[in-house]
Design a protein around this motif. Structure first.
Motif, PDB file in Angstrom:
ATOM      1  N   ILE A 123       0.758  -1.229   0.054  1.00 33.33           N
ATOM      2  CA  ILE A 123      -0.177  -0.084  -0.078  1.00 33.33           C
ATOM      3  C   ILE A 123       0.754   1.266   0.009  1.00 33.33           C
ATOM      4  CG2 ILE A 123      -1.932   1.271   0.948  1.00 33.33           C
ATOM      5  CD1 ILE A 123      -2.751  -1.385   2.576  1.00 33.33           C
ATOM      6  N   ILE A 124       0.634   1.938  -1.078  1.00 29.59           N
ATOM      7  CA  ILE A 124       1.883   3.006  -1.214  1.00 29.59           C
ATOM      8  C   ILE A 124       1.159   4.514  -1.340  1.00 29.59           C
ATOM      9  CG2 ILE A 124       3.691   3.663  -2.796  1.00 29.59           C
ATOM     10  CD1 ILE A 124       3.240   1.113  -4.137  1.00 29.59           C
ATOM     11  N   PRO A 125       1.369   5.247  -0.179  1.00 32.81           N
ATOM     12  CA  PRO A 125       0.582   6.630  -0.164  1.00 32.81           C
ATOM     13  C   PRO A 125       1.204   7.452  -1.175  1.00 32.81           C
ATOM     14  CG  PRO A 125       2.250   6.377   1.659  1.00 32.81           C
ATOM     15  CD  PRO A 125       2.006   4.863   0.952  1.00 32.81           C
ATOM     16  N   MET A 126       0.420   8.462  -1.774  1.00 28.92           N
ATOM     17  CA  MET A 126       0.666   9.366  -2.629  1.00 28.92           C
ATOM     18  C   MET A 126       0.249  10.838  -2.041  1.00 28.92           C
ATOM     19  SD  MET A 126      -0.336   8.278  -6.379  1.00 28.92           S
ATOM     20  CE  MET A 126      -1.909   8.323  -6.302  1.00 28.92           C
ATOM     21  N   SER A 127       1.474  11.374  -1.340  1.00 33.32           N
ATOM     22  CA  SER A 127       0.891  12.654  -0.738  1.00 33.32           C
ATOM     23  C   SER A 127       1.999  13.869  -1.061  1.00 33.32           C
ATOM     24  CB  SER A 127       1.231  12.576   1.020  1.00 33.32           C
ATOM     25  OG  SER A 127       0.833  11.516   1.430  1.00 33.32           O
ATOM     26  N   PHE A 128       1.150  14.798  -1.770  1.00 33.13           N
ATOM     27  CA  PHE A 128       1.748  15.767  -2.699  1.00 33.13           C
ATOM     28  C   PHE A 128       0.557  16.897  -2.420  1.00 33.13           C
ATOM     29  CE2 PHE A 128       3.166  12.147  -4.671  1.00 33.13           C
ATOM     30  CZ  PHE A 128       4.420  12.548  -4.828  1.00 33.13           C
ATOM     31  N   THR A 129       1.218  17.970  -2.658  1.00 31.12           N
ATOM     32  CA  THR A 129       0.364  19.375  -2.476  1.00 31.12           C
ATOM     33  C   THR A 129      -0.801  19.344  -3.495  1.00 31.12           C
ATOM     34  OG1 THR A 129       2.224  20.815  -2.339  1.00 31.12           O
ATOM     35  CG2 THR A 129       0.387  21.898  -2.646  1.00 31.12           C
ATOM     36  N   GLN A 130      -0.614  19.038  -4.652  1.00 34.56           N
ATOM     37  CA  GLN A 130      -1.859  18.808  -5.517  1.00 34.56           C
ATOM     38  C   GLN A 130      -2.539  17.518  -5.786  1.00 34.56           C
ATOM     39  OE1 GLN A 130       1.072  20.444  -8.712  1.00 34.56           O
ATOM     40  NE2 GLN A 130      -0.446  22.192  -9.259  1.00 34.56           N
ATOM     41  N   LEU A 131      -2.156  16.513  -4.951  1.00 38.81           N
ATOM     42  CA  LEU A 131      -2.891  15.145  -4.997  1.00 38.81           C
ATOM     43  C   LEU A 131      -2.468  14.390  -3.792  1.00 38.81           C
ATOM     44  CD1 LEU A 131      -3.230  12.694  -8.116  1.00 38.81           C
ATOM     45  CD2 LEU A 131      -2.043  11.915  -6.064  1.00 38.81           C
ATOM     46  N   GLU A 132      -3.470  13.721  -3.366  1.00 37.35           N
ATOM     47  CA  GLU A 132      -3.282  12.798  -2.454  1.00 37.35           C
ATOM     48  C   GLU A 132      -3.977  11.601  -2.595  1.00 37.35           C
ATOM     49  OE1 GLU A 132      -3.370  12.568   2.513  1.00 37.35           O
ATOM     50  OE2 GLU A 132      -5.041  13.956   1.554  1.00 37.35           O
ATOM     51  N   GLY A 133      -3.463  10.607  -2.561  1.00 37.28           N
ATOM     52  CA  GLY A 133      -4.208   9.017  -2.926  1.00 37.28           C
ATOM     53  C   GLY A 133      -3.283   7.899  -2.577  1.00 37.28           C
ATOM     54  N   ILE A 134      -3.749   6.747  -2.967  1.00 37.27           N
ATOM     55  CA  ILE A 134      -2.901   5.390  -2.544  1.00 37.27           C
ATOM     56  C   ILE A 134      -3.005   4.535  -3.908  1.00 37.27           C
ATOM     57  CG2 ILE A 134      -3.430   3.229  -1.498  1.00 37.27           C
ATOM     58  CD1 ILE A 134      -4.970   4.955   0.792  1.00 37.27           C
ATOM     59  N   VAL A 135      -1.629   3.988  -4.083  1.00 42.21           N
ATOM     60  CA  VAL A 135      -1.702   2.959  -5.203  1.00 42.21           C
ATOM     61  C   VAL A 135      -1.304   1.795  -4.247  1.00 42.21           C
ATOM     62  CG1 VAL A 135      -0.237   2.201  -6.961  1.00 42.21           C
ATOM     63  CG2 VAL A 135      -0.841   4.644  -6.803  1.00 42.21           C
ATOM     64  N   ALA A 136      -2.046   0.656  -4.811  1.00 45.27           N
ATOM     65  CA  ALA A 136      -1.953  -0.790  -4.124  1.00 45.27           C
ATOM     66  C   ALA A 136      -1.724  -1.710  -5.020  1.00 45.27           C
ATOM     67  CB  ALA A 136      -3.021  -1.029  -3.131  1.00 45.27           C
ATOM     68  N   ILE A 137      -0.739  -2.587  -4.877  1.00 49.06           N
ATOM     69  CA  ILE A 137      -0.502  -3.751  -5.636  1.00 49.06           C
ATOM     70  C   ILE A 137      -0.496  -5.054  -4.818  1.00 49.06           C
ATOM     71  CG2 ILE A 137       0.630  -2.725  -7.619  1.00 49.06           C
ATOM     72  CD1 ILE A 137       3.210  -3.137  -6.200  1.00 49.06           C
ATOM     73  N   GLY A 138      -1.267  -6.101  -5.063  1.00 54.40           N
ATOM     74  CA  GLY A 138      -1.343  -7.184  -4.249  1.00 54.40           C
ATOM     75  C   GLY A 138      -1.202  -8.490  -4.993  1.00 54.40           C
ATOM     76  N   SER A 139      -1.165  -9.573  -4.349  1.00 48.13           N
ATOM     77  CA  SER A 139      -0.539 -10.823  -4.796  1.00 48.13           C
ATOM     78  C   SER A 139      -1.509 -11.959  -4.025  1.00 48.13           C
ATOM     79  CB  SER A 139       0.624 -11.094  -4.588  1.00 48.13           C
ATOM     80  OG  SER A 139       1.152 -12.306  -4.978  1.00 48.13           O
ATOM     81  N   ARG A 140      -1.640 -12.926  -4.552  1.00 50.35           N
ATOM     82  CA  ARG A 140      -2.179 -14.224  -4.012  1.00 50.35           C
ATOM     83  C   ARG A 140      -1.015 -14.882  -3.077  1.00 50.35           C
ATOM     84  NH1 ARG A 140      -4.906 -14.194  -9.130  1.00 50.35           N
ATOM     85  NH2 ARG A 140      -7.202 -13.864  -8.840  1.00 50.35           N
ATOM     86  N   GLU A 141       0.045 -14.468  -3.117  1.00 50.27           N
ATOM     87  CA  GLU A 141       1.148 -15.232  -2.564  1.00 50.27           C
ATOM     88  C   GLU A 141       1.341 -14.406  -1.192  1.00 50.27           C
ATOM     89  OE1 GLU A 141       4.603 -15.508  -4.657  1.00 50.27           O
ATOM     90  OE2 GLU A 141       3.694 -16.305  -6.582  1.00 50.27           O
ATOM     91  N   ASP A 142       1.610 -15.408  -0.105  1.00 47.21           N
ATOM     92  CA  ASP A 142       1.674 -14.583   1.004  1.00 47.21           C
ATOM     93  C   ASP A 142       2.895 -13.762   1.282  1.00 47.21           C
ATOM     94  OD1 ASP A 142      -0.569 -15.757   2.569  1.00 47.21           O
ATOM     95  OD2 ASP A 142       0.517 -17.773   2.559  1.00 47.21           O
ATOM     96  N   ASN A 143       4.184 -14.030   0.687  1.00 48.23           N
ATOM     97  CA  ASN A 143       5.292 -13.324   0.917  1.00 48.23           C
ATOM     98  C   ASN A 143       5.784 -12.680  -0.181  1.00 48.23           C
ATOM     99  OD1 ASN A 143       6.060 -14.679   3.409  1.00 48.23           O
ATOM    100  ND2 ASN A 143       6.573 -16.271   2.710  1.00 48.23           N
ATOM    101  N   ARG A 144       5.063 -12.310  -1.184  1.00 49.71           N
ATOM    102  CA  ARG A 144       5.183 -11.606  -2.471  1.00 49.71           C
ATOM    103  C   ARG A 144       5.547 -10.350  -1.849  1.00 49.71           C
ATOM    104  NH1 ARG A 144       6.838  -8.857  -5.435  1.00 49.71           N
ATOM    105  NH2 ARG A 144       6.499  -8.621  -7.816  1.00 49.71           N
ATOM    106  N   PHE A 145       4.837  -9.531  -0.840  1.00 51.56           N
ATOM    107  CA  PHE A 145       4.980  -8.381  -0.583  1.00 51.56           C
ATOM    108  C   PHE A 145       5.238  -8.226   1.094  1.00 51.56           C
ATOM    109  CE2 PHE A 145       2.676  -7.588  -4.153  1.00 51.56           C
ATOM    110  CZ  PHE A 145       3.633  -6.708  -5.125  1.00 51.56           C
ATOM    111  N   HIS A 146       6.274  -8.459   1.396  1.00 50.26           N
ATOM    112  CA  HIS A 146       6.859  -8.713   2.897  1.00 50.26           C
ATOM    113  C   HIS A 146       7.265  -7.597   3.564  1.00 50.26           C
ATOM    114  CE1 HIS A 146       8.903 -10.562   6.328  1.00 50.26           C
ATOM    115  NE2 HIS A 146       8.254 -11.518   5.955  1.00 50.26           N
ATOM    116  N   TYR A 147       6.765  -7.623   4.840  1.00 48.79           N
ATOM    117  CA  TYR A 147       6.859  -6.175   5.617  1.00 48.79           C
ATOM    118  C   TYR A 147       8.266  -5.728   5.657  1.00 48.79           C
ATOM    119  CZ  TYR A 147       8.877  -9.033   9.533  1.00 48.79           C
ATOM    120  OH  TYR A 147       9.545  -9.954  10.130  1.00 48.79           O
ATOM    121  N   SER A 148       9.395  -6.650   5.463  1.00 50.04           N
ATOM    122  CA  SER A 148      10.585  -6.243   5.636  1.00 50.04           C
ATOM    123  C   SER A 148      11.339  -5.719   4.289  1.00 50.04           C
ATOM    124  CB  SER A 148      11.688  -7.501   6.110  1.00 50.04           C
ATOM    125  OG  SER A 148      11.405  -8.394   4.983  1.00 50.04           O
TER     126      SER A 148
END
Length: 231
Positions: free
Chosen positions: A179-204
């Motif tokens: 979950i990737i935040p976008m925080s800019f003066t002219q835009l705020e939002g979120i980009v998210a990329i997900g997977s069916r694999e448990d460790n594809r996006f690991h907290y580390s």
């Protein structure tokens, strides 16, 4: 007198002498052949065998380091290539809708992800893309408050509430995501990329690459948003 002096030599003095005179054994090869060193197994081995063993260990360590550096270089090449594809896809988009569609295509084909979500925090605007905009006062944003406040990407297993906001009916299938935040003066939002694999996006996982990616995406989206306002 000489014999007495030799008997008084300490281990450190012998060590210091050998370090200062590394060629000593070149002139006394017979000593190398006759000297033995205790082995952990209890057997004695020759000094030459011990040196060869040390050289082999050091050689293996150097090989392992080289292999690790090669893997890092390959990973970097892959990351740069993916970022290049992402940038081209965004530049190729003439409208906001095309940009989001191109993003989904690049993330699936080149980043090997299963799910993609883009949410722009703004009052609802006319767009054929469902749920692209989310109002600033939408209670669902509370699920992302800490991420948005920190301006730092978060990797790992999303909460079910977060997955539902981002991925809708496919929420239960998402085992890990970034979950990737976008925080800019002219835009705020979120980009998210997900997977069916448990460790594809690991907290580390490191955040630098994801943060740079959000900057590229947000910069292009800001430009297209301004363009749509003047059309």
């Amino acid at each position: 007198m000489k014999k007495q002096a030799l008997n008084t030599l300490t281990d450190k003095q012998v060590e210091a002498y050998l370090q200062a005179n590394p060629e000593f054994f070149n002139d006394h090869l017979n000593l190398l052949e006759s000297m033995t060193i205790p082995h952990p197994s209890g057997d004695a081995i020759s000094l030459i065998s011990k040196q060869l063993e040390i050289f082999r260990v050091k050689h293996q360590e150097l090989e392992n380091q080289l292999t690790a550096l090669i893997e890092i270089a390959r990973d970097n090449d892959t990351s740069f290539n993916r970022m290049h594809k992402l940038t081209l896809a965004l530049l190729d988009a003439a409208t906001l809708d095309e940009a989001v569609a191109n993003l989904e295509h690049v993330f699936v084909d080149f980043f090997m992800t299963d799910f993609v979500a883009v949410r722009i925090i703004s009052e609802h605007e006319q767009t054929p893309i469902a749920n692209l905009f989310i109002a600033p006062n939408d209670p669902n944003l509370q699920h992302f408050a800490s991420i948005l406040n920190s301006s730092q990407p978060k990797c790992g297993r999303p909460t079910l509430a977060q997955a539902r906001v981002l991925f809708g009916d496919e929420a239960a299938e998402v085992k890990s995501c970034a979950i990737i935040p976008m925080s800019f003066t002219q835009l705020e939002g979120i980009v998210a990329i997900g997977s069916r694999e448990d460790n594809r996006f690991h907290y580390s996982m490191g955040n630098l690459f994801l943060t740079q990616m959000s900057e590229i995406i947000a910069t292009r989206l800001i430009s297209l948003l301004h363009q749509s306002e003047h059309d």
